[in-house]
Design a protein around this motif. Structure first.
Motif, PDB file in Angstrom:
ATOM      1  N   TYR A 165     -29.456  15.754 -32.741  1.00  0.00           N
ATOM      2  CA  TYR A 165     -29.521  15.141 -31.421  1.00  0.00           C
ATOM      3  C   TYR A 165     -29.492  13.614 -31.530  1.00  0.00           C
ATOM      4  O   TYR A 165     -28.755  12.945 -30.790  1.00  0.00           O
ATOM      5  N   PHE A 169     -26.595  11.522 -29.812  1.00  0.00           N
ATOM      6  CA  PHE A 169     -27.032  10.491 -28.861  1.00  0.00           C
ATOM      7  C   PHE A 169     -26.360   9.153 -29.185  1.00  0.00           C
ATOM      8  O   PHE A 169     -25.794   8.493 -28.317  1.00  0.00           O
ATOM      9  N   LEU A 190     -24.659  13.836 -22.623  1.00  0.00           N
ATOM     10  CA  LEU A 190     -25.964  13.338 -23.075  1.00  0.00           C
ATOM     11  C   LEU A 190     -27.084  14.271 -22.589  1.00  0.00           C
ATOM     12  O   LEU A 190     -27.964  14.662 -23.366  1.00  0.00           O
ATOM     13  N   LYS A 194     -29.491  16.761 -24.708  1.00  0.00           N
ATOM     14  CA  LYS A 194     -30.950  16.748 -24.506  1.00  0.00           C
ATOM     15  C   LYS A 194     -31.442  18.170 -24.203  1.00  0.00           C
ATOM     16  O   LYS A 194     -32.493  18.586 -24.696  1.00  0.00           O
ATOM     17  N   ARG A 198     -34.234  20.321 -26.222  1.00  0.00           N
ATOM     18  CA  ARG A 198     -35.373  20.971 -25.554  1.00  0.00           C
ATOM     19  C   ARG A 198     -35.412  22.469 -25.856  1.00  0.00           C
ATOM     20  O   ARG A 198     -36.483  23.049 -25.998  1.00  0.00           O
ATOM     21  N   THR A 229     -35.047   9.279 -30.206  1.00  0.00           N
ATOM     22  CA  THR A 229     -34.265   8.608 -29.162  1.00  0.00           C
ATOM     23  C   THR A 229     -35.130   8.066 -28.029  1.00  0.00           C
ATOM     24  O   THR A 229     -34.734   7.133 -27.347  1.00  0.00           O
ATOM     25  N   SER A 230     -36.330   8.670 -27.807  1.00  0.00           N
ATOM     26  CA  SER A 230     -37.176   8.201 -26.696  1.00  0.00           C
ATOM     27  C   SER A 230     -37.793   6.852 -26.994  1.00  0.00           C
ATOM     28  O   SER A 230     -38.146   6.109 -26.084  1.00  0.00           O
ATOM     29  N   THR A 231     -37.997   6.551 -28.273  1.00  0.00           N
ATOM     30  CA  THR A 231     -38.787   5.368 -28.630  1.00  0.00           C
ATOM     31  C   THR A 231     -37.962   4.218 -29.185  1.00  0.00           C
ATOM     32  O   THR A 231     -38.515   3.204 -29.581  1.00  0.00           O
ATOM     33  N   THR A 232     -36.646   4.401 -29.263  1.00  0.00           N
ATOM     34  CA  THR A 232     -35.824   3.304 -29.792  1.00  0.00           C
ATOM     35  C   THR A 232     -34.770   2.884 -28.773  1.00  0.00           C
ATOM     36  O   THR A 232     -34.283   3.711 -27.993  1.00  0.00           O
ATOM     37  N   LEU A 233     -34.460   1.607 -28.805  1.00  0.00           N
ATOM     38  CA  LEU A 233     -33.400   1.090 -27.926  1.00  0.00           C
ATOM     39  C   LEU A 233     -32.118   1.079 -28.724  1.00  0.00           C
ATOM     40  O   LEU A 233     -32.055   0.483 -29.805  1.00  0.00           O
ATOM     41  N   PHE A 234     -31.096   1.755 -28.227  1.00  0.00           N
ATOM     42  CA  PHE A 234     -29.828   1.805 -28.942  1.00  0.00           C
ATOM     43  C   PHE A 234     -29.018   0.546 -28.657  1.00  0.00           C
ATOM     44  O   PHE A 234     -28.799   0.166 -27.517  1.00  0.00           O
TER      45      PHE A 234
ATOM     46  N   LYS B 107     -43.344   6.533 -23.732  1.00  0.00           N
ATOM     47  CA  LYS B 107     -42.590   6.263 -24.971  1.00  0.00           C
ATOM     48  C   LYS B 107     -41.359   5.417 -24.681  1.00  0.00           C
ATOM     49  O   LYS B 107     -41.014   4.509 -25.436  1.00  0.00           O
ATOM     50  N   ARG B 108     -40.693   5.734 -23.582  1.00  0.00           N
ATOM     51  CA  ARG B 108     -39.480   4.978 -23.230  1.00  0.00           C
ATOM     52  C   ARG B 108     -39.823   3.526 -22.871  1.00  0.00           C
ATOM     53  O   ARG B 108     -39.016   2.630 -23.110  1.00  0.00           O
ATOM     54  N   ALA B 111     -39.610   1.566 -25.893  1.00  0.00           N
ATOM     55  CA  ALA B 111     -38.241   1.303 -26.347  1.00  0.00           C
ATOM     56  C   ALA B 111     -37.609   0.121 -25.617  1.00  0.00           C
ATOM     57  O   ALA B 111     -36.827  -0.625 -26.196  1.00  0.00           O
ATOM     58  N   HIS B 188     -32.459   4.930 -21.019  1.00  0.00           N
ATOM     59  CA  HIS B 188     -33.895   5.248 -20.978  1.00  0.00           C
ATOM     60  C   HIS B 188     -34.379   5.428 -19.543  1.00  0.00           C
ATOM     61  O   HIS B 188     -35.145   6.344 -19.251  1.00  0.00           O
TER      62      HIS B 188
END
Lengths: 239, 239
Positions: A165, A169, A190, A194, A198, A229-234, B107-108, B111, B188
């Motif tokens: 994922y 993403f 996307l 997700k 889930r 993916t929830s905690t990082t900025l792409f 969490k978001r 980010a 996000h």
């Protein structure tokens, strides 16, 4: 003391409960596979079938719930039997959610029916759905055979779906950044990805339920979780 | 026949169950509000608190589940009491999911802590969270007061959250299309908005459970559902 006749009838009810779980699991697996085929092949008529078939999954859940409530009221189950019945109730809840997430993938296939999606993007999603289906099959087998080994394997392998994922993403966001015209259909992919992530989580829930049912205790380890993916900025890769 | 002492103890257990639901609901509401504040104000330390506090919600769910299983085994509840106990079990399941979705919003916020998000985009999300919190409060009151009127109001009003989600979804995609540099943080916010829409669905589930608990039958109407984002392809507005 209950007589032999009562015991036999009771065991038949427990067997019926497991039969319904197997049936619900089989339908969920089948429908998820078809939902993804509808997405891959832009097949609106297959998507419609999937959306309709989800009602059968919902009906099975309601039947399982009603059976559980009736069994509790009439049989007053204790210890192992009560654990068995409550496990079936919870598994039915997770299967119903997996069914809904599959149905949502079918709906998204309708939205992007006329779009050309690059093969590479679809490959990543295909790997995800193959793993999700494989895990779902294994966890249903683990329940049927009361196998904690198989349940633990499923539980551990969920991080592979999380890693896929993360990678899908990143691919999708890169593709969206390359050309704004891709944003519309990539957003659907996307959310589809997700949903598959889930589905992996619900399958892991079922693995935990099977383990608890057989051993009477929780799995003694932290849940593997590799979805970052929830905690990082792409940010776009440097070109 | 049970004596008065047994009946009193039983009623105390039922009251404890409702107290735990109220407590779990209050915590869930409080934590969701804080998760959104963390997102609005880019407050990582608040986000951390929210993520930690979600464990308390999970613990309450486990306590409710254990209590339900013990009550079934020891008290062998019938009819109304069994319905009451099963309703509490299901509501706890929905509240736990609402807690998870709130935690994911926190969490978001981590980010996107260093991103500037346009006020207009955040306004749409703020309206969504205000409605979601209002609905959650009302449905918990509906459970506490066994009010089918209030449960029906909550059930009907969910379509307002769906409509807000449609509008936020369009705004976010437009903003992504305008400048690819917005795609990272808008993704996000998109998942955050989807979480709020899902929270509305879980609140609607609880409204259905309350209605069934009081009336002994399902709500005799199709569920209002106005989220059209799954089935439509968004294309940029003509400029």
């Amino acid at each position: 003391m209950p007589n032999d006749h009562t015991v036999t009838a009771y065991n038949e009810e427990l067997a019926l409960l497991d039969k319904r779980i197997a049936q619900m699991g089989g339908l969920t697996e089948h429908n998820l596979g078809r939902a993804f085929d509808a997405l891959m092949n832009r097949d609106p008529s297959l998507a419609d079938q999937v959306i309709k078939a989800d009602k059968e999954i919902d009906t099975l859940q309601i039947q399982i719930e009603e059976q559980v409530i009736q069994m509790i009221a009439r049989r007053q189950p204790m210890a192992d039997d009560l654990r068995h019945i409550m496990a079936a109730l919870k598994i039915a809840g997770d299967l119903e959610r997996i069914g809904d997430l599959g149905k949502n993938i079918a709906k998204r296939s309708l939205a992007i029916a006329n779009e050309q999606c690059p093969r590479k993007l679809m490959f990543g999603l295909q790997h995800m759905v193959e793993s999700a289906l494989h895990q779902l099959k294994d966890v249903l087998d683990a329940y049927g055979g009361r196998s904690t080994d198989l349940a633990l394997t499923v539980w551990r392998d969920d991080e592979q779906i999380d890693e896929m994922y993360n990678s899908v993403f990143r691919e999708l966001l890169t593709y969206m950044m390359e050309d704004p015209r891709n944003i519309g259909f990539c957003t659907h992919l996307l959310f589809g990805a997700k949903n598959l992530e889930r589905i992996g989580d619900h399958t892991t829930n079922i693995a935990e339920i099977v383990y608890f049912l057989v051993k009477g205790e929780e799995i003694a380890a932290d849940r593997p979780k590799r979805d970052t993916t929830s905690t990082t900025l792409f940010t776009p890769p440097a070109s």
